[in-house]
Design a protein around this motif. Structure first.
Motif, short mmCIF file in Angstrom:
data_model
loop_
_atom_site.label_atom_id
_atom_site.label_comp_id
_atom_site.label_asym_id
_atom_site.label_seq_id
_atom_site.Cartn_x
_atom_site.Cartn_y
_atom_site.Cartn_z
N ASP A 182 0.82 -1.22 0.00
CA ASP A 182 0.00 0.00 0.00
C ASP A 182 0.85 1.26 0.00
O ASP A 182 0.33 2.37 -0.12
N PHE A 183 2.17 1.11 0.11
CA PHE A 183 3.05 2.28 0.22
C PHE A 183 3.87 2.49 -1.05
O PHE A 183 4.20 1.54 -1.77
N PHE A 184 4.19 3.74 -1.30
CA PHE A 184 5.10 4.07 -2.39
C PHE A 184 5.86 5.33 -2.01
O PHE A 184 5.52 6.03 -1.05
N HIS A 188 8.10 21.74 -6.33
CA HIS A 188 6.95 21.00 -5.81
C HIS A 188 6.41 19.95 -6.78
O HIS A 188 5.35 19.37 -6.53
N ARG A 189 7.12 19.71 -7.85
CA ARG A 189 6.71 18.62 -8.73
C ARG A 189 7.16 17.30 -8.13
O ARG A 189 8.24 17.21 -7.54
N GLU A 190 6.34 16.26 -8.27
CA GLU A 190 6.64 14.97 -7.69
C GLU A 190 6.78 13.90 -8.77
O GLU A 190 6.11 13.97 -9.80
N PHE A 191 7.66 12.94 -8.50
CA PHE A 191 7.72 11.77 -9.39
C PHE A 191 7.87 10.54 -8.52
O PHE A 191 8.55 10.56 -7.49
N VAL A 192 7.22 9.48 -8.93
CA VAL A 192 7.20 8.23 -8.16
C VAL A 192 8.44 7.41 -8.47
O VAL A 192 8.85 7.28 -9.63
N LEU A 193 9.03 6.85 -7.43
CA LEU A 193 10.18 5.95 -7.59
C LEU A 193 9.68 4.53 -7.77
O LEU A 193 8.91 4.02 -6.94
N VAL A 238 7.15 8.97 1.89
CA VAL A 238 6.41 7.72 1.78
C VAL A 238 4.93 8.04 1.85
O VAL A 238 4.47 8.72 2.78
N LYS A 239 4.18 7.58 0.86
CA LYS A 239 2.74 7.81 0.82
C LYS A 239 2.00 6.49 0.77
O LYS A 239 2.59 5.43 0.50
#
Length: 252
Positions: free
Chosen positions: A201-203, A211-216, A236-237
């Motif tokens: 459930d976490f990423f 403030h731009r975000e990118f997922v690892l 961690v979200k």
């Protein structure tokens, strides 16, 4: 090599430098360190930094093992300790390979008069030491620290974060596991009730100054971002939170 009596002074005897004010007797180890700092300054500076950091990390790792509560926490702490011990063994091997004075003294103690060093062996030694220096100078780039912030409700004080020591082989999935486990342990210490945790459930997202975000990706190696850390923050979200926020925004 010179004759053994000019290289090594047996206990109880007096050498030609005894009593001269221009000379100071030094323990072999002290002379060795001074010699390396004089002629191999880059190596010694980097090696000292890496070695000191490893010593501190090993102490912290041993403390984490003692503080571990669950079997899973103990297992993770022991894995980290084992990894650090492997690094320590590598640095010890590097240090031994750079110490030539003991070898010279052993040859000097050879009273048979056969104390010679072939040019081929000397060239091989120099080549080996150059390779060792390159490995040490790059060792710091193969490991480092990472600070990760939780971007979901933990019940802990604002600004809570987890500082990890990782290597170039550590993946995002492993970072998530370590961060979530440490946060859950902190919650238990604060008296919050435990609850089942689904790591799927976490990423992790990286956020820059714009403030731009990118997922690892889960198989990404976060240490690659180390040079950008002053400008990047890792969070961690939870996927379930993001989905709920999206549904609420749609309903509005």
């Amino acid at each position: 090599m010179p004759p053994s009596e000019q290289v090594c002074t047996p206990p109880g005897s007096v050498d030609q430098f005894e009593g001269l004010a221009d000379f100071t007797a030094l323990p072999i180890t002290s002379f060795e360190i001074m010699q390396l700092f004089t002629y191999q300054q880059a190596f010694m500076s980097k090696f000292s930094m890496v070695s000191s950091r490893l010593d501190l990390e090993l102490l912290e790792s041993q403390q984490r093992i003692r503080e571990a509560f669950s079997k899973e926490e103990v297992s993770v702490a022991k894995q980290q300790n084992q990894q650090l011990q492997e690094f320590q063994e590598r640095t010890d091997q590097v240090w031994r390979s750079m110490r030539w004075i003991e070898d010279a003294l052993q040859n000097g103690r050879d009273a048979s008069g056969s104390s010679v060093v072939s040019l081929k062996k000397l060239r091989d030694t120099i080549k080996s030491q150059n390779g060792v220096m390159k490995r040490v100078l790059t060792l710091g780039a193969t490991s480092g620290y990472l600070r990760v912030f939780p971007a979901y409700e933990t019940g802990l004080i604002k600004g809570t974060n987890v500082k990890l020591y990782i290597t170039q082989m550590t993946t995002t999935a492993e970072v998530i596991k370590l961060v979530v486990q440490q946060l859950e342990r902190a919650r238990k210490e604060k008296g919050f009730p435990g609850k089942p945790v689904d790591l799927a459930d976490f990423f992790i997202v990286a956020s820059g100054t714009d403030h731009r975000e990118f997922v690892l990706e889960s198989d990404f190696h976060p240490l690659q971002l180390q040079s950008q850390m002053p400008k990047l923050h890792l969070f961690v979200k939870r996927k379930s939170d993001e989905l709920r926020y999206s549904e609420e925004a749609t309903n509005v």
